[in-house]
Design an enzyme around this catalytic site. Structure first.
Site, PDB file in Angstrom:
ATOM      1  N   HIS A 145     -97.788  38.164 -12.457  1.00  0.00           N
ATOM      2  CA  HIS A 145     -99.089  38.349 -11.804  1.00  0.00           C
ATOM      3  C   HIS A 145    -100.199  37.627 -12.552  1.00  0.00           C
ATOM      4  O   HIS A 145    -100.068  37.329 -13.734  1.00  0.00           O
ATOM      5  CB  HIS A 145     -99.435  39.841 -11.713  1.00  0.00           C
ATOM      6  CG  HIS A 145     -99.130  40.598 -12.971  1.00  0.00           C
ATOM      7  ND1 HIS A 145     -97.995  41.341 -13.127  1.00  0.00           N
ATOM      8  CD2 HIS A 145     -99.779  40.704 -14.153  1.00  0.00           C
ATOM      9  CE1 HIS A 145     -97.961  41.884 -14.325  1.00  0.00           C
ATOM     10  NE2 HIS A 145     -99.033  41.509 -14.983  1.00  0.00           N
ATOM     11  N   GLN A 180    -104.457  43.213 -10.972  1.00  0.00           N
ATOM     12  CA  GLN A 180    -103.358  42.285 -11.287  1.00  0.00           C
ATOM     13  C   GLN A 180    -102.606  41.963  -9.996  1.00  0.00           C
ATOM     14  O   GLN A 180    -101.905  42.823  -9.456  1.00  0.00           O
ATOM     15  CB  GLN A 180    -102.419  42.900 -12.336  1.00  0.00           C
ATOM     16  CG  GLN A 180    -103.043  42.940 -13.720  1.00  0.00           C
ATOM     17  CD  GLN A 180    -102.317  43.856 -14.688  1.00  0.00           C
ATOM     18  OE1 GLN A 180    -102.094  45.035 -14.394  1.00  0.00           O
ATOM     19  NE2 GLN A 180    -101.935  43.338 -15.837  1.00  0.00           N
ATOM     20  N   ARG A 218     -92.241  35.118 -24.219  1.00  0.00           N
ATOM     21  CA  ARG A 218     -91.923  36.469 -23.743  1.00  0.00           C
ATOM     22  C   ARG A 218     -92.206  36.531 -22.248  1.00  0.00           C
ATOM     23  O   ARG A 218     -93.348  36.418 -21.812  1.00  0.00           O
ATOM     24  CB  ARG A 218     -92.777  37.496 -24.480  1.00  0.00           C
ATOM     25  CG  ARG A 218     -92.586  38.943 -24.060  1.00  0.00           C
ATOM     26  CD  ARG A 218     -93.570  39.810 -24.837  1.00  0.00           C
ATOM     27  NE  ARG A 218     -93.461  41.224 -24.590  1.00  0.00           N
ATOM     28  CZ  ARG A 218     -94.065  41.886 -23.591  1.00  0.00           C
ATOM     29  NH1 ARG A 218     -94.800  41.231 -22.718  1.00  0.00           N
ATOM     30  NH2 ARG A 218     -93.949  43.188 -23.477  1.00  0.00           N
ATOM     31  N   ASP A 270     -92.974  38.319 -19.429  1.00  0.00           N
ATOM     32  CA  ASP A 270     -93.520  39.650 -19.187  1.00  0.00           C
ATOM     33  C   ASP A 270     -93.123  40.175 -17.802  1.00  0.00           C
ATOM     34  O   ASP A 270     -93.198  39.445 -16.809  1.00  0.00           O
ATOM     35  CB  ASP A 270     -95.055  39.540 -19.283  1.00  0.00           C
ATOM     36  CG  ASP A 270     -95.746  40.849 -19.039  1.00  0.00           C
ATOM     37  OD1 ASP A 270     -95.617  41.736 -19.890  1.00  0.00           O
ATOM     38  OD2 ASP A 270     -96.414  40.994 -17.995  1.00  0.00           O
ATOM     39  N   GLU A 293     -88.581  40.740 -21.041  1.00  0.00           N
ATOM     40  CA  GLU A 293     -89.229  42.046 -21.178  1.00  0.00           C
ATOM     41  C   GLU A 293     -88.828  42.864 -19.954  1.00  0.00           C
ATOM     42  O   GLU A 293     -89.557  42.964 -18.980  1.00  0.00           O
ATOM     43  CB  GLU A 293     -90.747  41.911 -21.266  1.00  0.00           C
ATOM     44  CG  GLU A 293     -91.424  43.194 -21.726  1.00  0.00           C
ATOM     45  CD  GLU A 293     -92.226  43.946 -20.663  1.00  0.00           C
ATOM     46  OE1 GLU A 293     -92.460  45.146 -20.874  1.00  0.00           O
ATOM     47  OE2 GLU A 293     -92.606  43.376 -19.631  1.00  0.00           O
ATOM     48  N   HIS A 311     -96.382  47.911 -28.140  1.00  0.00           N
ATOM     49  CA  HIS A 311     -97.757  48.213 -27.731  1.00  0.00           C
ATOM     50  C   HIS A 311     -97.788  49.094 -26.487  1.00  0.00           C
ATOM     51  O   HIS A 311     -98.821  49.617 -26.126  1.00  0.00           O
ATOM     52  CB  HIS A 311     -98.499  46.904 -27.447  1.00  0.00           C
ATOM     53  CG  HIS A 311     -97.948  46.196 -26.245  1.00  0.00           C
ATOM     54  ND1 HIS A 311     -96.689  45.631 -26.243  1.00  0.00           N
ATOM     55  CD2 HIS A 311     -98.457  45.997 -24.996  1.00  0.00           C
ATOM     56  CE1 HIS A 311     -96.467  45.113 -25.043  1.00  0.00           C
ATOM     57  NE2 HIS A 311     -97.516  45.313 -24.274  1.00  0.00           N
ATOM     58  N   ASP A 312     -96.645  49.216 -25.806  1.00  0.00           N
ATOM     59  CA  ASP A 312     -96.596  50.006 -24.576  1.00  0.00           C
ATOM     60  C   ASP A 312     -96.205  51.448 -24.875  1.00  0.00           C
ATOM     61  O   ASP A 312     -95.982  51.824 -26.018  1.00  0.00           O
ATOM     62  CB  ASP A 312     -95.604  49.377 -23.596  1.00  0.00           C
ATOM     63  CG  ASP A 312     -96.211  48.169 -22.881  1.00  0.00           C
ATOM     64  OD1 ASP A 312     -97.435  48.154 -22.687  1.00  0.00           O
ATOM     65  OD2 ASP A 312     -95.446  47.242 -22.546  1.00  0.00           O
ATOM     66  N   ARG A 334    -102.273  54.091 -23.873  1.00  0.00           N
ATOM     67  CA  ARG A 334    -101.433  53.232 -24.719  1.00  0.00           C
ATOM     68  C   ARG A 334    -102.266  52.677 -25.877  1.00  0.00           C
ATOM     69  O   ARG A 334    -101.729  52.293 -26.907  1.00  0.00           O
ATOM     70  CB  ARG A 334    -100.851  52.065 -23.899  1.00  0.00           C
ATOM     71  CG  ARG A 334     -99.771  52.495 -22.921  1.00  0.00           C
ATOM     72  CD  ARG A 334     -99.293  51.332 -22.075  1.00  0.00           C
ATOM     73  NE  ARG A 334    -100.347  50.772 -21.247  1.00  0.00           N
ATOM     74  CZ  ARG A 334    -100.225  49.668 -20.516  1.00  0.00           C
ATOM     75  NH1 ARG A 334     -99.088  49.015 -20.522  1.00  0.00           N
ATOM     76  NH2 ARG A 334    -101.213  49.213 -19.777  1.00  0.00           N
TER      77      ARG A 334
HETATM   78  C1  GLC Z   1     -95.682  44.409 -19.607  1.00  0.00           C
HETATM   79  C2  GLC Z   1     -96.605  44.599 -20.803  1.00  0.00           C
HETATM   80  C3  GLC Z   1     -97.580  45.689 -20.504  1.00  0.00           C
HETATM   81  C4  GLC Z   1     -98.359  45.344 -19.247  1.00  0.00           C
HETATM   82  C5  GLC Z   1     -97.422  44.993 -18.092  1.00  0.00           C
HETATM   83  C6  GLC Z   1     -98.159  44.360 -16.974  1.00  0.00           C
HETATM   84  O1  GLC Z   1     -94.903  45.503 -19.372  1.00  0.00           O
HETATM   85  O2  GLC Z   1     -95.851  44.888 -21.942  1.00  0.00           O
HETATM   86  O3  GLC Z   1     -98.446  45.927 -21.580  1.00  0.00           O
HETATM   87  O4  GLC Z   1     -99.162  46.425 -18.891  1.00  0.00           O
HETATM   88  O5  GLC Z   1     -96.439  44.081 -18.475  1.00  0.00           O
HETATM   89  O6  GLC Z   1     -98.528  43.063 -17.314  1.00  0.00           O
END
Ligand code: GLC
Length: 640
Positions: free
Chosen positions: A175, A243, A273, A275, A317, A386-387, A511
């Site tokens: 996104h 988003q 990464r 995402d 991820e 971080h999540d 978070r």
């Molecule tokens: C991934 C990131 C997270 C974010 C999500 C949407 O899971 O780790 O922090 O909110 O993507 O981009």
């Protein structure tokens, strides 16, 4: 010629002057797969395919020569990412030391710990106010002013390269923000850019999708569509309402995003990464995650990169069910042609489960049932990021243990999220859905493991226990095979940061409680050995240095789990054909536990009734018939 043979040939041509030759060679090797993947997603788009090939050549030409040489060297040196020398840290640049320049100035601190791989959280431009920590991207390449400039990033990557450190940045592939130039043009009414997203004049199709789509952020962003008054249309927004999901059924989107991916790689990024990649394809009547078309798109990105920038590798991820995660390493013709690395989210969730239950039964049951991963790929092992921490546990196995899955999940949320007095954890509940009882957990490692409560109540026993737990969990991920990743601040036991509650753009997203600023004062007093923070730091530093000296820690798919008959104990071996293997032993209980030494003798470890613990640096004779493991102790045992 297969790919490995081609790489060997290329690598052997040490003086390749005509770097451009590489493009043709690599394209010839990978063309069949690229074609198959492209036409399976876009069956009738001959013209778009031609456009893709042309764009690939342009992108290749833009790749700096120094990186083209690095690509060759990488292919030559094999799977660098599987090495025991890999040791990662994840950080927000501004929470570490202000900006990119500040980060560069403090690289010594990171290096002192033994880190040689950095994951920097998003640093490109994003909307003011809420922006999901930068995961709402306004641009894939423009550096946000708060972090510095492109030049600062370039200086940093040069320094990292000199120091032989690796860099990972995010590719937010699913996104953009609602302020990305594509979204802005869509809002202005451009049909072309509206087709870059999933936009609808009315809710007929969205409503049909909603029947089966889950909600990622049910508390703050319920539903999966947002009405955009400027264009008088609905747009798909699976994550936050700002988003917008990219429409990969449109081949233009793929081609443009490939350009963004290569631009990222050209900035000197070693690992990209990917995402939220599980969400790349949507299909009515499904949960629109992990669909086979999503895998095709990822493989297509990978194969195009294989031609343009093969030295860059991809991290998946995919925080999804264990059996689904391994699919991102590629299956069938895509085997080895998707991502080289994936988060080991299953191990992470199971470790937290074992801490709360003090038992390892679910961990054994689940890990022994995870499909094995291919060679040449590896995990990122971590205890938290971080999540939030999702309870990605398999209900089938919870049932098999005689527990009730719903009740068990409630217990875990109660334990970690301050819903019971006796738990040492001080986490927070994230995205709780009272209808289903589902929820996730936030909190820093130290706070979740009792340090915050211990310090607040001046409970020395609790403090000591939490320090041991922090070291043990990190020790497990350090020895599990793959790239260990520490969250910045956890190395000194940083507690929850509640300051987000005062920031209107963050307060709805807890978070942020686990994304604290690095406490440089605490870092300065690391030498004071008595403090919890120093003990954690010094022990982690020791474990990292041991890991780096022992090749058995490199990931060669050389991990065996062993049952010991003691449900509080976890034992696994890192096996080796060349040298003695290494036994990792740990105790998840708050009392000492024993393992019958005859059991370990069966493995040939105690022939002389002796073993050497690499951590305590002592040789221990076992005469009494059992090995005693202290509460939350970690042992790395080698045969003497
Ligand atoms: C991934 C990131 C997270 C974010 C999500 C949407 O899971 O780790 O922090 O909110 O993507 O981009």
């Amino acid at each position: 010629m297969n790919q490995a043979a081609l790489h060997k040939l290329l690598a052997s041509k040490r003086n390749i002057k005509e770097l451009d030759e590489l493009f043709e060679l690599r394209l010839a090797t990978n063309l069949t797969l690229i074609k198959d993947l492209f036409f399976s997603i876009y069956p009738t788009e001959e013209k778009a395919f031609e456009k893709l090939l042309k764009r690939m050549l342009v992108l290749f030409k833009k790749r700096p020569d120094v990186l083209k040489h690095q690509d060759i060297a990488r292919l030559q040196s094999g799977n660098w990412y599987e090495s025991e020398r890999m040791m990662g840290m994840q950080l927000y640049v501004d929470h570490f030391n202000k900006d990119l320049k500040g980060l560069k100035e403090q690289l010594d601190y990171i290096e002192d710990l033994g880190i040689n791989f950095l994951h920097l959280m998003p640093i490109t431009t994003r909307p003011k106010g809420e922006n999901d920590g930068g995961y709402a991207v306004n641009s894939y390449t423009a550096i946000d002013k708060r972090y510095g400039t492109k030049k600062d990033l370039y200086t940093l990557t040069q320094t990292l390269q000199k120091k032989k450190m690796f860099l990972m940045l995010d590719f937010v592939v699913n996104h953009t923000s609602d302020q990305h130039e594509w979204a802005l043009k869509a809002k202005e009414g451009s049909k072309k850019y509206q087709d870059y997203y999933y936009t609808y004049a009315d809710k007929t199709i969205p409503n049909a999708f909603e029947e089966t789509l889950p909600e990622v952020f049910p508390e703050t962003s319920p539903g999966n569509y947002t009405y955009i008054p400027e264009m008088e249309k609905w747009v798909m927004t699976v994550f936050n309402s700002y988003q917008w999901d990219l429409n990969y059924t449109n081949s233009e989107v793929f081609i443009e995003m490939l350009g963004n991916l290569v631009a990222l790689s050209n900035m000197g990024v070693d690992i990209v990464r990917f995402d939220a990649l599980a969400f790349l394809w949507k299909k009515m009547g499904t949960i629109s995650q992990n669909l086979s078309e999503a895998h095709d798109i990822i493989a297509l990105f990978r194969m195009c990169l294989q031609v343009i920038a093969p030295g860059t590798i991809l991290l998946a991820e995919a925080i999804v069910a264990p059996a689904d995660i391994v699919k991102y390493f590629g299956e069938g013709p895509k085997k080895g042609n998707e991502c080289e690395v994936a988060y080991n989210a299953s191990l992470m969730a199971l470790l937290w489960n074992s801490i709360a239950t003090k038992k390892t039964n679910l961990l054994y049951k689940s890990l022994t049932n995870v499909p094995s991963k291919p060679n040449d790929v590896t995990w990122i092992n971590y205890i938290r990021c971080h999540d939030d921490i999702g309870l990605g546990l398999d209900d089938r196995f919870i049932n098999e243990l005689g527990w009730n899955p719903k009740g068990h999940r409630k217990f875990l949320l109660d334990y970690y999220c301050q819903r019971t007095d006796w738990s040492p954890a001080t986490g927070m509940l994230f995205m709780y859905n009272p209808k289903t009882g589902d929820g996730r957990i936030t909190g820093s490692a130290a706070s979740l493991l009792g340090l915050e409560k211990g310090l607040k109540t001046k409970n020395e026993r609790l403090i000591a226990q939490s320090v041991s737990k922090i070291i043990m969990l990190h020790g497990i991920v350090l020895s599990f095979g793959g790239i260990p990743l520490i969250y910045s601040g956890d190395e000194i036991g940083t507690l929850n940061d509640y300051s987000f509650l005062k920031d209107p753009s963050k307060k709805e997203d807890n978070r942020w409680v686990n994304r604290p600023k690095l406490d440089w004062k605490a870092v300065a007093s690391i030498k004071d050995g008595k403090k919890a923070s120093s003990q954690i730091y010094n022990n982690l530093k020791l474990l990292i240095s041991i890991r780096k000296k022992n090749a058995v820690f490199a990931d060669k798919n050389n991990l065996e789990l062993y049952h010991t008959g003691n449900e509080h104990i976890l034992v696994f071996e890192r096996t080796s054909q060349k040298q003695h293997g290494l036994l990792v032993v740990c105790n998840f209980d708050e009392s000492s536990q024993v393992i019958d030494s005859s059991w370990i003798a069966k493995l040939g470890y105690l022939k002389n009734q002796k073993y050497h613990d690499l951590i305590q640096q002592k040789t221990i004779a076992v005469n009494s018939g059992f090995i005693e493991v202290q509460p939350y102790q970690l042992l790395w045992l080698k045969k003497v």
